[in-house]
Design a protein around this motif. Structure first.
Motif, PDB file in Angstrom:
ATOM      1  N   SER A  73      29.888 -65.911  12.137  1.00 34.25           N
ATOM      2  CA  SER A  73      29.438 -66.004  10.740  1.00 34.25           C
ATOM      3  C   SER A  73      30.158 -67.126  10.010  1.00 34.25           C
ATOM      4  CB  SER A  73      29.686 -64.677  10.033  1.00 34.25           C
ATOM      5  OG  SER A  73      31.044 -64.349  10.106  1.00 34.25           O
ATOM      6  N   TRP A  74      29.490 -67.618   8.978  1.00 37.92           N
ATOM      7  CA  TRP A  74      30.084 -68.663   8.133  1.00 37.92           C
ATOM      8  C   TRP A  74      29.441 -68.573   6.754  1.00 37.92           C
ATOM      9  CZ3 TRP A  74      34.143 -71.888   8.978  1.00 37.92           C
ATOM     10  CH2 TRP A  74      34.389 -72.859   7.994  1.00 37.92           C
ATOM     11  N   ALA A  75      30.254 -68.456   5.736  1.00 35.10           N
ATOM     12  CA  ALA A  75      29.800 -68.443   4.342  1.00 35.10           C
ATOM     13  C   ALA A  75      28.642 -67.465   4.107  1.00 35.10           C
ATOM     14  CB  ALA A  75      29.398 -69.848   3.910  1.00 35.10           C
ATOM     15  N   GLY A  76      28.773 -66.276   4.648  1.00 36.61           N
ATOM     16  CA  GLY A  76      27.772 -65.241   4.414  1.00 36.61           C
ATOM     17  C   GLY A  76      26.593 -65.298   5.365  1.00 36.61           C
ATOM     18  N   HIS A  77      26.458 -66.383   6.128  1.00 41.93           N
ATOM     19  CA  HIS A  77      25.376 -66.483   7.110  1.00 41.93           C
ATOM     20  C   HIS A  77      25.912 -66.051   8.464  1.00 41.93           C
ATOM     21  CE1 HIS A  77      23.060 -68.645   4.126  1.00 41.93           C
ATOM     22  NE2 HIS A  77      24.132 -69.413   3.921  1.00 41.93           N
ATOM     23  N   SER A  78      25.101 -65.267   9.174  1.00 39.66           N
ATOM     24  CA  SER A  78      25.573 -64.729  10.449  1.00 39.66           C
ATOM     25  C   SER A  78      24.566 -65.017  11.565  1.00 39.66           C
ATOM     26  CB  SER A  78      25.772 -63.223  10.292  1.00 39.66           C
ATOM     27  OG  SER A  78      26.323 -62.702  11.455  1.00 39.66           O
ATOM     28  N   LEU A  79      25.083 -65.386  12.728  1.00 38.98           N
ATOM     29  CA  LEU A  79      24.223 -65.655  13.881  1.00 38.98           C
ATOM     30  C   LEU A  79      24.571 -64.635  14.963  1.00 38.98           C
ATOM     31  CD1 LEU A  79      22.192 -67.581  15.348  1.00 38.98           C
ATOM     32  CD2 LEU A  79      24.190 -68.850  16.150  1.00 38.98           C
ATOM     33  N   GLN A  80      23.644 -63.690  15.196  1.00 40.00           N
ATOM     34  CA  GLN A  80      23.890 -62.633  16.189  1.00 40.00           C
ATOM     35  C   GLN A  80      23.657 -63.202  17.582  1.00 40.00           C
ATOM     36  OE1 GLN A  80      24.754 -59.496  14.835  1.00 40.00           O
ATOM     37  NE2 GLN A  80      25.406 -58.917  16.890  1.00 40.00           N
ATOM     38  N   ILE A  81      24.683 -63.243  18.404  1.00 37.96           N
ATOM     39  CA  ILE A  81      24.553 -63.819  19.747  1.00 37.96           C
ATOM     40  C   ILE A  81      24.497 -62.705  20.794  1.00 37.96           C
ATOM     41  CG2 ILE A  81      25.696 -65.293  21.472  1.00 37.96           C
ATOM     42  CD1 ILE A  81      26.809 -66.868  19.012  1.00 37.96           C
ATOM     43  N   ILE A  82      25.374 -61.720  20.649  1.00 43.09           N
ATOM     44  CA  ILE A  82      25.377 -60.562  21.547  1.00 43.09           C
ATOM     45  C   ILE A  82      24.860 -59.370  20.735  1.00 43.09           C
ATOM     46  CG2 ILE A  82      26.808 -59.061  22.997  1.00 43.09           C
ATOM     47  CD1 ILE A  82      28.877 -61.375  23.059  1.00 43.09           C
ATOM     48  N   PRO A  83      23.922 -58.565  21.277  1.00 44.74           N
ATOM     49  CA  PRO A  83      23.469 -57.392  20.516  1.00 44.74           C
ATOM     50  C   PRO A  83      24.666 -56.551  20.059  1.00 44.74           C
ATOM     51  CG  PRO A  83      22.183 -57.651  22.511  1.00 44.74           C
ATOM     52  CD  PRO A  83      23.284 -58.660  22.593  1.00 44.74           C
TER      53      PRO A  83
END
Lengths: 214, 178
Positions: free
Chosen positions: A158-168
């Motif tokens: 995550s960065w600045a409130g944005h999140s990237l889900q990579i592993i479930p």
């Protein structure tokens, strides 16, 4: 050539976190997310850079008897400046999660160590390179630790409130987000780093031996 | 003697210089920090009225107090408190005939109708809070709470919340229609 050696010394051969184990408190406490690790690295860069520059500039006029109190006053001032700037201009959540670790930079052995052992004995240009090398080394170590902790602990980056889900998220191992996870991850990163450096050393030695035999 | 004076003077000069730099940094950042802290402290008010500037406390009636209303405030969009935006009621109610955990929320009114509802926190379980989640999503525009009775947990929370809603609405409309 000397300047490159000074830089690589801080970045690789005497990496403050992975080799000489200095500044372990923020390395464990602020590596829960990459964002925190990056801001802590910027903090250390700011303080180390300016403290090295100032201490190196005044090294000839500081009386030997009071050099340590003078260094502490300078470092504490720089840390307070960073604290105020971060409080004013950083997202409040990030400032809050860094918490007391910003103030604790005052007693960070990397900063005082470089001031005493390098900046107080060398000219400003070398001290700048030294600060950049050690800051980069510290940043590299804690960002790598934070990357693994955040990825394995939450399954996302995550960065600045944005999140990237990579592993479930159901496969995330929450232990890595905890304090125990910080020790485990740091231990594994140190082991991996040491193995790589040893392999590089062995390869270099083998090359030199081969050249000698020729 | 020379050294006895030189060392403290040197430390004093360094201390004064550092103090000066710190004062300058404080001068640059203090307004921004104060502004941020004010906005954070009043974040809940901005959720009700984006133009919020100042607030004025209004006395509560005994009936409102008994119904779980803890604070009533008039909200203004200016410092002089001339341009009223509406009213915010802060409530802390306990469901299940007073045996459940407190549910804290604020309810605002403007232009003769309910403006917004903001959940400030509660101690209900995930199941018990289904009715509160329905309210958070703006359940039936907050005008017909009965429509949320089908939600799980409403038997625990519905009674206390709807009572507070009714009390606040009645109080607001009584003053609005004057």
């Amino acid at each position: 050539m000397k300047k490159l050696k000074v830089f690589l010394n801080g970045l690789l051969y005497e990496n403050p976190t992975l080799v000489i184990f200095l500044g372990m408190c923020p390395a464990l406490g602020t590596t829960g997310t990459i964002e925190n690790a990056v801001y802590m690295s910027l903090c250390v860069l700011f303080v180390l850079f300016l403290s090295n520059v100032i201490i190196s500039s005044i090294r000839k006029i500081v009386p030997n008897e009071v050099r340590i109190p003078v260094y502490i006053i300078i470092i504490a001032t720089l840390v307070s400046i960073v604290d105020m700037l971060f409080h004013a201009y950083l997202p409040y959540d990030v400032y809050q999660s860094l918490g007391s670790f910003i103030s604790l930079i005052v007693v960070n052995c990397i900063i005082l160590g470089r001031a005493e052992s390098f900046a107080s004995k060398n000219k400003v240009s070398d001290s700048i390179i030294d600060a950049l090398g050690y800051s980069a080394g510290f940043a590299m170590a804690i960002i790598v630790v934070a990357f693994f902790r955040e990825l394995i602990g939450t399954g996302a980056l995550s960065w600045a409130g944005h999140s990237l889900q990579i592993i479930p998220s159901e496969y995330a191992i929450k232990l890595f987000s905890t304090n125990s996870g910080a020790f485990i991850t740091l231990g594994l990163v140190v082991a991996g780093y040491t193995a790589i450096m040893e392999a590089v050393k062995a390869k270099k030695a083998a090359k030199e031996k081969l050249a000698e035999n020729k | 003697m020379n050294k006895l004076l030189k060392l403290p003077i040197f430390l004093g000069v360094v201390g004064c210089l550092c103090g000066g730099v710190l004062s300058l940094t404080n001068f640059i950042t203090k307004d921004k920090i104060a502004q941020d802290e004010y906005e954070r402290a009043n974040a809940a008010y901005y959720k009700h009225f984006a133009e919020f500037k100042t607030k004025k406390e209004v006395a509560l009636t005994d009936e409102l107090k008994a119904g779980g209303v803890t604070l009533k405030e008039e909200i203004f969009s200016d410092e002089q408190q001339t341009a009223s935006l509406g009213y915010i009621y802060t409530c802390s109610v306990v469901g299940f005939a007073g045996k459940s955990s407190p549910i804290n929320f604020t309810l605002s009114f403007a232009d003769g109708k309910i403006n917004n509802y903001v959940n400030l926190g509660h101690g209900e379980s995930a199941q018990g809070a289904k009715f509160l989640d329905w309210l958070d999503k703006g359940g039936n525009n907050l005008t017909n709470l009965d429509a949320g009775k089908a939600e799980t947990g409403s038997s625990v929370t519905y009674g206390a919340i709807s009572k507070a809603f009714s009390l606040c609405t009645a109080d607001y409309l009584a003053n609005y229609n004057k």
